[in-house]
Motif scaffolding. Structure first.
Motif, PDB file in Angstrom:
ATOM      1  N   GLY A   2     -40.799  -2.071  10.214  1.00  0.00           N
ATOM      2  CA  GLY A   2     -40.119  -3.337   9.967  1.00  0.00           C
ATOM      3  C   GLY A   2     -40.852  -4.460  10.673  1.00  0.00           C
ATOM      4  N   MET A   3     -40.808  -5.636  10.051  1.00  0.00           N
ATOM      5  CA  MET A   3     -41.508  -6.791  10.626  1.00  0.00           C
ATOM      6  C   MET A   3     -41.036  -7.060  12.059  1.00  0.00           C
ATOM      7  SD  MET A   3     -43.539  -9.387   9.746  1.00  0.00           S
ATOM      8  CE  MET A   3     -44.002 -10.893  10.571  1.00  0.00           C
ATOM      9  N   ARG A   4     -39.716  -6.944  12.282  1.00  0.00           N
ATOM     10  CA  ARG A   4     -39.182  -7.277  13.603  1.00  0.00           C
ATOM     11  C   ARG A   4     -39.523  -6.242  14.667  1.00  0.00           C
ATOM     12  NH1 ARG A   4     -35.746 -11.618  12.582  1.00  0.00           N
ATOM     13  NH2 ARG A   4     -35.409 -11.697  10.359  1.00  0.00           N
ATOM     14  N   GLU A   5     -39.908  -5.036  14.209  1.00  0.00           N
ATOM     15  CA  GLU A   5     -40.270  -4.015  15.206  1.00  0.00           C
ATOM     16  C   GLU A   5     -41.743  -4.115  15.607  1.00  0.00           C
ATOM     17  OE1 GLU A   5     -37.933  -1.639  12.718  1.00  0.00           O
ATOM     18  OE2 GLU A   5     -36.804  -3.172  13.814  1.00  0.00           O
ATOM     19  N   ASP A   6     -42.499  -4.859  14.805  1.00  0.00           N
ATOM     20  CA  ASP A   6     -43.941  -4.898  15.014  1.00  0.00           C
ATOM     21  C   ASP A   6     -44.301  -6.078  15.921  1.00  0.00           C
ATOM     22  OD1 ASP A   6     -46.650  -4.881  14.837  1.00  0.00           O
ATOM     23  OD2 ASP A   6     -46.704  -4.393  12.712  1.00  0.00           O
ATOM     24  N   LYS A   7     -44.437  -5.781  17.221  1.00  0.00           N
ATOM     25  CA  LYS A   7     -44.638  -6.861  18.188  1.00  0.00           C
ATOM     26  C   LYS A   7     -45.924  -7.644  17.939  1.00  0.00           C
ATOM     27  CE  LYS A   7     -42.012  -5.679  22.235  1.00  0.00           C
ATOM     28  NZ  LYS A   7     -42.020  -4.800  23.377  1.00  0.00           N
ATOM     29  N   LEU A  58     -45.625  -9.995  15.010  1.00  0.00           N
ATOM     30  CA  LEU A  58     -44.743 -11.113  15.346  1.00  0.00           C
ATOM     31  C   LEU A  58     -45.477 -12.153  16.180  1.00  0.00           C
ATOM     32  CD1 LEU A  58     -41.163  -9.863  16.230  1.00  0.00           C
ATOM     33  CD2 LEU A  58     -41.912 -11.290  14.350  1.00  0.00           C
TER      34      LEU A  58
END
Lengths: 245, 162
Positions: free
Chosen positions: A205-210, A213
């Motif tokens: 997920g986009m939000r899990e990929d530091k 981001l």
């Protein structure tokens, strides 16, 4: 990208084969020209013309022709933006255009063939994940096939399951070639993962990929600051108000 | 017409399938119980080059092949990327389990199997616009969602088995 970095040559393709894959002239045919050689032409005095040394193709008055590569998202060695920067820093007299999945270079035919040779023989090119495509380029974002080849609606290149090699059976735009051009074995997928310039991770997920981001935020901030020119306006306003001392 | 409960199972391999693999998977899936219909989906492959300097020359794509499923010849028009199978609801659990087993055996790469509704169940406004009102009366309900009503169903739909 660094023009001083020497790329490893990992395969050799003879010149005639490259000419036939490009499909702009028949192998052995002479170059068509659009103007007489520069030496024979009369020009007004122009300082710039003395300063800039023309590239060989321009000197001869050759046609401008193109080569276009499509790079798969599945770890192709290079990707379009990278290609553009590399072309600009390494070659003279190129006009290059970037699109999401493909990258075109336009240059005089004589020089084009030299450049194509460099691009095809070095680690810049992978027979499976990079495609030489003039028209109908679609496929860079699709899943690979069972042999690891990028989708090509015109199937310009085929994988030989017995020898494990990829060969071109059609030229850039899909015209059948008389003799197939062997471009060697596809690179190892693990190796490609190491050398690729593409950032990708699947099923995250986009939000899990530091990392992603962080990159997006940096770009967003830079664009906002740059676009609105916040610092610049403030200083400008201060100067107008006589407040800048 | 008798109403039945049906559900879709979507098979999504992580690579595009070769015609031979598709043939193998389809034949094995057809033997399972409760199968109603298949939708073989993917990137379409042209017969002739559509544009550019080579326009009009034939493509001869190795993936556009005629495969034989249960003795019937089916021409693949696409490079197979997903297979949606509509099955009877009561066979669902059994079917999914067996499908996974078949795929694990035939494929040497990853795949996803999803359960849900992956095909259209009703005719849409664009269907009405394309072919006019009253389409529900003309069309075989088992074909809804399977094909674009405008395409020639002779080419895209094949009846296999009984």
């Amino acid at each position: 990208m660094d023009p001083d970095f020497e790329m490893k040559t990992i395969r050799s393709i003879n010149d005639e084969d490259i000419v036939s894959v490009l499909g702009h002239r028949n192998p052995g045919e002479s170059y068509k020209s659009v103007h007489p050689p520069l030496d024979e032409m009369d020009f007004d005095d122009d300082l710039m013309k003395d300063l800039v040394e023309p590239i060989p193709g321009a000197k001869e008055g050759g046609r401008t022709r193109y080569v276009q590569f499509a790079d798969s998202m599945y770890n192709a060695p290079a990707h379009p933006y990278d290609r553009a920067r590399t072309y600009m820093s390494r070659f003279r007299g190129v006009d290059t255009g970037t699109l999401s999945g493909r990258q075109v270079i336009e240059i005089r035919e004589l020089d084009l063939e030299k450049i194509s040779k460099t691009l095809l023989e070095t680690e810049f090119f992978d027979p499976a994940k990079t495609g030489l495509r003039g028209a109908t380029v679609h496929g860079h974002s699709l899943r690979l096939d069972e042999n690891g080849l990028m989708f090509d609606a015109l199937q310009r290149y085929v994988y030989d399951e017995e020898t494990g090699k990829v060969s071109y059976v059609k030229d850039q735009v899909g015209r059948p070639l008389d003799t197939p051009v062997d471009v060697g074995e596809p690179l190892d997928e693990e190796h490609l993962k190491e050398i690729t310039t593409i950032y990708r991770s699947d099923n995250v997920g986009m939000r899990e990929d530091k990392e992603a981001l962080e990159a997006v935020l940096t770009i967003h901030e830079a664009r906002t600051d740059g676009g609105y020119g916040l610092g610049v306006f403030k200083n400008d306003l201060k100067a107008k108000l006589g407040d800048d001392k | 017409m008798e109403q039945i409960k049906a559900i879709d199972v979507r098979i999504f391999p992580h690579r595009r399938l070769k015609p031979e693999t598709t043939e193998k998977i389809l034949s094995e899936l057809l033997d399972l119980e409760g199968v109603l219909r298949f939708l073989v989906n993917g990137e379409s492959l042209p017969n002739v080059v559509g544009y550019g300097p080579a326009r009009g020359t034939s493509v001869n794509h190795p993936d556009r092949k005629i495969i034989t499923v249960k003795g019937k010849e089916v021409e693949l028009l696409v490079s197979v990327g997903e297979i949606v199978v509509t099955i009877r609801h009561e066979n669902l659990e059994d079917f999914v389990e067996k499908t996974k087993a078949i795929l694990e055996e035939t494929l040497n790469f990853g795949f996803d199997v999803g359960v849900g509704v992956f095909t259209r169940t009703k005719t849409t406004v664009s269907d009405h616009l394309k072919i006019g009102y009253g389409i529900e009366d003309d069309i075989d309900p088992s074909l809804i969602g399977l094909v674009d009503p405008k395409t020639n169903s002779k080419e895209t739909v094949k009846l296999i088995g009984d």
